[in-house]
Design a protein around this motif. Structure first.
Motif, PDB file in Angstrom:
ATOM      1  N   GLN A  38       0.855  -1.186   0.000  1.00 17.45           N
ATOM      2  CA  GLN A  38       0.000   0.000   0.000  1.00 17.45           C
ATOM      3  C   GLN A  38       0.896   1.243   0.000  1.00 17.45           C
ATOM      4  O   GLN A  38       1.275   1.761   1.045  1.00 17.45           O
ATOM      5  CB  GLN A  38      -0.913  -0.028   1.227  1.00 17.45           C
ATOM      6  N   ILE A  39       1.262   1.669  -1.205  1.00 15.06           N
ATOM      7  CA  ILE A  39       2.162   2.812  -1.345  1.00 15.06           C
ATOM      8  C   ILE A  39       1.551   3.830  -2.297  1.00 15.06           C
ATOM      9  O   ILE A  39       0.593   3.542  -3.025  1.00 15.06           O
ATOM     10  CB  ILE A  39       3.556   2.385  -1.865  1.00 15.06           C
ATOM     11  N   SER A  40       2.118   5.018  -2.318  1.00 13.32           N
ATOM     12  CA  SER A  40       1.604   6.095  -3.163  1.00 13.32           C
ATOM     13  C   SER A  40       2.093   5.933  -4.602  1.00 13.32           C
ATOM     14  O   SER A  40       3.036   5.183  -4.889  1.00 13.32           O
ATOM     15  CB  SER A  40       2.079   7.441  -2.614  1.00 13.32           C
ATOM     16  N   ASP A  41       1.462   6.677  -5.498  1.00 14.44           N
ATOM     17  CA  ASP A  41       1.897   6.677  -6.898  1.00 14.44           C
ATOM     18  C   ASP A  41       3.330   7.192  -7.019  1.00 14.44           C
ATOM     19  O   ASP A  41       4.107   6.727  -7.860  1.00 14.44           O
ATOM     20  CB  ASP A  41       0.964   7.547  -7.741  1.00 14.44           C
ATOM     21  N   LYS A  42       3.687   8.149  -6.174  1.00 14.39           N
ATOM     22  CA  LYS A  42       5.043   8.694  -6.200  1.00 14.39           C
ATOM     23  C   LYS A  42       6.057   7.631  -5.811  1.00 14.39           C
ATOM     24  O   LYS A  42       7.129   7.510  -6.432  1.00 14.39           O
ATOM     25  CB  LYS A  42       5.145   9.891  -5.248  1.00 14.39           C
ATOM     26  N   GLN A  43       5.730   6.840  -4.796  1.00 15.56           N
ATOM     27  CA  GLN A  43       6.633   5.765  -4.384  1.00 15.56           C
ATOM     28  C   GLN A  43       6.737   4.692  -5.468  1.00 15.56           C
ATOM     29  O   GLN A  43       7.819   4.149  -5.715  1.00 15.56           O
ATOM     30  CB  GLN A  43       6.147   5.146  -3.075  1.00 15.56           C
ATOM     31  N   ALA A  44       5.619   4.402  -6.128  1.00 15.79           N
ATOM     32  CA  ALA A  44       5.630   3.430  -7.217  1.00 15.79           C
ATOM     33  C   ALA A  44       6.528   3.916  -8.356  1.00 15.79           C
ATOM     34  O   ALA A  44       7.273   3.137  -8.962  1.00 15.79           O
ATOM     35  CB  ALA A  44       4.213   3.185  -7.723  1.00 15.79           C
ATOM     36  N   GLN A  45       6.480   5.210  -8.627  1.00  9.93           N
ATOM     37  CA  GLN A  45       7.323   5.794  -9.670  1.00  9.93           C
ATOM     38  C   GLN A  45       8.801   5.670  -9.305  1.00  9.93           C
ATOM     39  O   GLN A  45       9.644   5.381 -10.165  1.00  9.93           O
ATOM     40  CB  GLN A  45       6.953   7.261  -9.877  1.00  9.93           C
ATOM     41  N   LEU A  46       9.110   5.841  -8.030  1.00 10.56           N
ATOM     42  CA  LEU A  46      10.490   5.690  -7.569  1.00 10.56           C
ATOM     43  C   LEU A  46      10.993   4.267  -7.788  1.00 10.56           C
ATOM     44  O   LEU A  46      12.150   4.059  -8.181  1.00 10.56           O
ATOM     45  CB  LEU A  46      10.606   6.060  -6.089  1.00 10.56           C
TER      46      LEU A  46
END
Length: 364
Positions: free
Chosen positions: A316-324
């Motif tokens: 359960q992570i943010s879109d920003k973390q997924a992009q990283l």
């Protein structure tokens, strides 16, 4: 062959941190070479090449039976599990009641809904096994169809629980989708409480696309398409040897390239050792769960469950973390409300550490 040696046979692993086997398994250089030789033989042999097709396919049937500890008579070859199950359910008694798990894989649930069967859904919760048992006591179904491993969350049903449930309710037909399971643990069809067990080979069995298997215990085979029994066997010489369910599940030609790839992969897994593979995946997955729990990234249902988890995790992570993660060459899928990571035999604890390093730094 060791797992470390086998992992070197997958070029993708040297380019990416590949944590997406739950979406698509890789193929090895070994399979690529086998396929090239197969097609060269077809190129120079034409129809003569197909004279040995039955021999090749029966060999694959034997490979599958050996790998899953079943009889070759119980093995059916199909291009994918979706086709196999849809075909099977179409030949089922329409008065049957069916128990499914809510939000299970669409290819598993759709055939039952579309065939007009009476379907009941059970919500997946932390105490899933207890709720299944209670449902059986309150409303015993004729059929229980389920994925052994849930494709979004990675929740895994305990095989021992399934075996125990079958002993209590032997009249119920147990159908298991093993696409997200086969290739990760040892499994004996003969000793299991599962009556129908199948999956596609392109994920954890690393066999590429266009091949799948369906195991059906012999005592259940004539319960499907019983209306065609009087028409069998067919008169045509090339169809006379087909069994009752083969006429339905193996209609038309079968591709020796795709099924040969499955057989090749199963022999590779056997050479490494199923127990060795199981232990490796279990160790990496246990480590991953520990790390993801420490970061608070797992859904509450997973946190509360006491049963052993699979090798699939939904973070359960943010879109920003997924992009990283993507920017660090970590390959994954977005599923449900989070990011799905999955660990196979070519993954190690170092892959877990790479993910954790990125996400931990992003939390600061």
């Amino acid at each position: 062959m060791t797992i470390e040696q086998f992992a070197k046979d997958f070029p993708v692993v040297s380019r990416f941190c590949y944590l997406n086997t739950a979406a698509s398994g890789l193929i090895s250089e070994g399979i690529m070479e086998w396929r090239q030789n197969h097609d060269i033989d077809f190129l120079i042999g034409g129809s003569k090449f197909r004279l040995t097709a039955d021999q090749t396919l029966n060999s694959v049937r034997t490979d599958i039976a050996t790998y899953f500890n079943s009889s070759s008579k119980e093995v059916f070859l199909t291009p994918n599990f979706t086709f196999a199950l849809k075909t099977l359910v179409s030949g089922m008694d329409k008065s049957n009641s069916v128990l499914l798990l809510q939000d299970d894989y669409p290819s598993l649930s759709f055939p039952f809904y579309s065939s007009g069967l009476k379907v009941h859904n059970l919500e997946i919760t932390a105490d899933l096994e207890d709720r299944i048992l209670q449902e059986f006591k309150d409303n015993t179904p004729d059929v229980f169809a389920f994925s052994l491993v849930q494709y979004i969350s990675g929740i895994k049903l305990d095989i021992n629980f399934i075996n125990s449930l079958k002993k209590q309710y032997p009249q119920v037909l147990f159908i298991a989708d093993a696409t997200q399971y086969s290739g990760t643990e040892m499994f004996s069809f003969k000793d299991s409480g599962i009556d129908i067990f199948g999956g596609s080979g392109y994920k954890w069995l690393l066999s590429g696309y266009g091949n799948a298997y369906l195991l059906v215990k012999e005592e259940f085979q004539e319960k499907f398409y019983s209306n065609t029994l009087d028409l069998e066997p067919l008169e045509q010489p090339f169809l006379q040897s087909k069994s009752h369910l083969q006429l339905h599940l193996e209609a038309g030609h079968l591709d020796t390239l795709n099924f040969g790839s499955l057989g090749f992969s199963l022999r590779q897994f056997t050479a490494i050792g199923q127990e060795v593979i199981q232990n490796h995946i279990a160790q990496v997955s246990a480590y991953a769960k520990e790390q993801f729990l420490s970061l608070g990234l797992l859904d509450g249902t997973i946190v509360k469950r006491t049963a052993k988890h699979s090798n699939i995790f939904n973070l359960q992570i943010s879109d920003k973390q997924a992009q990283l993660l993507s920017e660090r060459n970590i390959v994954f899928s977005k599923r449900g409300t989070g990011v799905r990571l999955s660990f196979h035999l070519y993954n190690t604890k170092k892959d877990v550490d790479k993910v954790v390093k990125v996400l931990r730094s992003s939390q600061k």
